[in-house]
Design an enzyme around this catalytic site. Structure first.
Site, PDB file in Angstrom:
ATOM      1  N   GLU A  36       0.843  -1.202   0.000  1.00 21.79           N
ATOM      2  CA  GLU A  36       0.000   0.000   0.000  1.00 21.79           C
ATOM      3  C   GLU A  36       0.873   1.244   0.000  1.00 21.79           C
ATOM      4  O   GLU A  36       1.812   1.357   0.786  1.00 21.79           O
ATOM      5  CB  GLU A  36      -0.884  -0.025   1.249  1.00 21.79           C
ATOM      6  N   SER A 138     -11.465   0.368  -6.273  1.00 22.87           N
ATOM      7  CA  SER A 138     -11.097   0.923  -7.576  1.00 22.87           C
ATOM      8  C   SER A 138     -12.166   0.810  -8.644  1.00 22.87           C
ATOM      9  O   SER A 138     -11.958   0.245  -9.716  1.00 22.87           O
ATOM     10  CB  SER A 138      -9.782   0.323  -8.082  1.00 22.87           C
ATOM     11  N   GLU A 172      -6.712   9.280 -15.581  1.00 27.16           N
ATOM     12  CA  GLU A 172      -7.025   9.612 -14.183  1.00 27.16           C
ATOM     13  C   GLU A 172      -6.116  10.739 -13.671  1.00 27.16           C
ATOM     14  O   GLU A 172      -6.561  11.637 -12.968  1.00 27.16           O
ATOM     15  CB  GLU A 172      -6.892   8.354 -13.310  1.00 27.16           C
ATOM     16  N   ASP A 184      -3.924   0.062  -9.898  1.00 28.52           N
ATOM     17  CA  ASP A 184      -5.331  -0.311 -10.080  1.00 28.52           C
ATOM     18  C   ASP A 184      -5.607  -0.727 -11.515  1.00 28.52           C
ATOM     19  O   ASP A 184      -6.273  -1.730 -11.778  1.00 28.52           O
ATOM     20  CB  ASP A 184      -6.244   0.869  -9.725  1.00 28.52           C
TER      21      ASP A 184
HETATM   22  P1  ADP Z   1     -12.545   4.166  -6.140  1.00 29.23           P
HETATM   23  O1  ADP Z   1     -11.797   3.742  -4.924  1.00 29.23           O
HETATM   24  O2  ADP Z   1     -13.892   3.514  -6.192  1.00 29.23           O
HETATM   25  O3  ADP Z   1     -11.747   4.001  -7.386  1.00 29.23           O
HETATM   26  P2  ADP Z   1     -12.301   6.912  -6.893  1.00 29.23           P
HETATM   27  O4  ADP Z   1     -12.572   8.180  -6.176  1.00 29.23           O
HETATM   28  O5  ADP Z   1     -10.930   6.668  -7.399  1.00 29.23           O
HETATM   29  O6  ADP Z   1     -12.810   5.728  -5.960  1.00 29.23           O
HETATM   30  O7  ADP Z   1     -13.242   6.820  -8.172  1.00 29.23           O
HETATM   31  C1  ADP Z   1     -14.647   6.933  -8.005  1.00 29.23           C
HETATM   32  C2  ADP Z   1     -15.205   7.824  -9.080  1.00 29.23           C
HETATM   33  O8  ADP Z   1     -15.097   7.179 -10.367  1.00 29.23           O
HETATM   34  C3  ADP Z   1     -16.680   8.102  -8.914  1.00 29.23           C
HETATM   35  O9  ADP Z   1     -16.912   9.176  -8.025  1.00 29.23           O
HETATM   36  C4  ADP Z   1     -17.089   8.434 -10.351  1.00 29.23           C
HETATM   37  O10 ADP Z   1     -16.736   9.767 -10.659  1.00 29.23           O
HETATM   38  C5  ADP Z   1     -16.215   7.497 -11.172  1.00 29.23           C
HETATM   39  N1  ADP Z   1     -16.921   6.237 -11.433  1.00 29.23           N
HETATM   40  C6  ADP Z   1     -16.645   5.018 -10.933  1.00 29.23           C
HETATM   41  N2  ADP Z   1     -17.510   4.083 -11.408  1.00 29.23           N
HETATM   42  C7  ADP Z   1     -18.363   4.727 -12.221  1.00 29.23           C
HETATM   43  C8  ADP Z   1     -19.493   4.345 -13.006  1.00 29.23           C
HETATM   44  N3  ADP Z   1     -19.929   3.084 -13.039  1.00 29.23           N
HETATM   45  N4  ADP Z   1     -20.120   5.305 -13.716  1.00 29.23           N
HETATM   46  C9  ADP Z   1     -19.680   6.573 -13.700  1.00 29.23           C
HETATM   47  N5  ADP Z   1     -18.633   7.001 -12.976  1.00 29.23           N
HETATM   48  C10 ADP Z   1     -17.978   6.103 -12.243  1.00 29.23           C
HETATM   49 MG    MG Z   2      -9.906   4.931  -7.740  1.00 29.67          MG
END
Ligand code: ADP
Ligand code: MG
Length: 394
Positions: A36, A138, A172, A184
């Site tokens: 991590e 992720s 990203e 990820d």
């Molecule tokens: P995680 O740990 O889940 O990756 P992040 O903050 O890196 O958290 O990413 C989450 C963001 O990715 C959401 O707030 C959204 O903006 C985008 N996202 C993830 N999955 C989807 C989806 N199925 N449809 C649209 N946006 C998504």
């Molecule tokens: Mg993420």
């Protein structure tokens, strides 16, 4: 009523366009077994893809535009492919934040390949997912991987899985504006059933490591604390800055270049806090190597102590745990888990516990009871199964 995310993506596509998609592609979320905050330090990680996936249904359009819709949000975003370069990075606020992920992937793929927007076809994309968002599993890499795979094939780009992971990361970092590492996306692209990806984040050398959970009768339990983590708030950036300061002060390109033997010198040269940040990264890299060796030599039941040591290091040295994560780990261990640790970037999100199948219910109940006793929100507890990476589904 929700069915499968693939069916949901097809439904959304039909509502958006009135037509059938050309194809559906998907890519999974991931859990990180160990390693991590080592990825952006050029170090080692050991993630695996999970069975929760994000699906992207794609159709062609003749007007050079890209439109994205998701069951995640009602707002639909549409832009000319030729305008992506104006949108990113400076005007990303012109579209809903979630749409910067799929649009950012399209932008990154064009940038990476050097193709002119006019050289590729316009597309409609409808996205649906069962990856929990913001739980440290992720969902972002899952949406990037699904869209990158769909566009790679549709636009005939010929990029390999590592190149698609790199495009996802670029989207990203530069389009969305989240300073995350490559782990990820690599896990989402390269995952295999009952295996983890041992990744060298400097060379992007990736080796599939058999986990053998199924054979050993083990389950990986996720305890989602439902405490929101966010890369936008300061903690993640501060940790990265501390790592950069540590490497600079010690005269190495990245903390990856330090070993346990360098820690006494690091302690002399660094302020106390920076030293502890560095010590986490250096010892965590070693724990990843030890975990890979232990999995190969002794099997998954032998890695428990390494998981527990990883959690302690994140709690005490890197200081990215929160009381909910500590409670989850302690409750799981007390209920018989073989090992447990927080996973993901920290400041919320989820813990994972390696648990014998017969003990899953006990660990689940223990986590819920401990959260209730502490006055925390009820956690979401579920198992994840190491699964296949990105693919075309239909
Ligand atoms: P995680 O740990 O889940 O990756 P992040 O903050 O890196 O958290 O990413 C989450 C963001 O990715 C959401 O707030 C959204 O903006 C985008 N996202 C993830 N999955 C989807 C989806 N199925 N449809 C649209 N946006 C998504
Ligand atoms: Mg993420």
């Amino acid at each position: 009523m929700s069915t499968t995310p693939e069916a949901d993506a097809r439904d959304l596509f039909a509502r958006l366009t009135g037509a059938e998609p050309e194809g559906v592609w998907s890519s999974p979320g991931r859990a990180n077994l160990i390693g991590e905050h080592t990825d952006y330090n050029d170090g080692f990680v050991l993630p695996f893809a999970i069975e929760h996936r994000t699906h992207a249904a794609l159709g062609l359009r003749g007007d050079g535009r890209i439109r994205v819709a998701s069951t995640f949000d009602d707002a639909v975003a549409e832009v000319a492919l030729a305008d992506l370069d104006r949108l990113f990075p400076d005007r990303r606020g012109d579209v809903p934040e979630w749409a910067t992920y799929p649009l950012g992937v399209a932008w990154a793929l064009l940038r990476t390949t050097g193709l002119a927007p006019a050289a590729v076809t316009g597309v409609d994309l409808a996205i649906a997912s069962d990856v929990p968002v913001g739980a440290g599993l992720s969902s972002s890499a899952a949406i990037e991987g699904a869209v990158a795979s769909a566009l790679n094939e549709t636009w005939d780009l010929g990029l390999d899985r590592v190149e698609l992971a790199q495009a996802g990361r670029r989207a990203e970092n530069e389009a969305v504006g989240a300073p995350t590492g490559i782990m990820d996306q690599m896990a989402s692209m390269l995952g295999q059933p009952d295996a983890a990806i041992f990744l060298d984040c400097r060379t992007l050398d990736a080796n599939v490591v058999d986990l053998g959970f199924a054979r050993a009768g083990l389950e990986l339990v996720v305890i989602d604390t439902r405490v929101k983590h966010s890369h936008a708030t300061g903690g993640y950036g501060e940790r990265r800055a501390a790592c950069e300061l540590g490497a600079r002060t010690l005269g190495v390109p990245a903390l990856r270049d330090l070993s346990l033997d360098d820690l006494p010198r690091a302690e002399q040269l660094l302020d106390e806090t920076t030293f502890r940040r560095v010590r986490h990264v250096v010892t965590e890299n070693q724990r990843v190597l030890d975990t890979v060796r232990t999995l190969r030599e002794d099997g998954p039941r032998a890695i428990g102590e390494l998981l527990v040591a990883s959690h302690a290091s994140m709690r005490d040295d890197f200081e990215i745990s929160v009381p909910e994560l500590d409670t989850a780990v302690e409750a799981a261990l007390a209920a018989g888990a073989i090992g447990a640790r927080m996973t993901g970037g920290g400041f919320g999100g989820a813990a994972i516990a390696l648990v014998a199948r017969a003990d899953v219910a006990r660990v689940t109940d223990a986590a819920a009871a401990a959260f209730q006793a502490a006055g925390f929100r009820t956690p979401h507890v579920f198992t994840v199964t190491p699964s296949a990476g990105a693919r075309r589904d239909g």
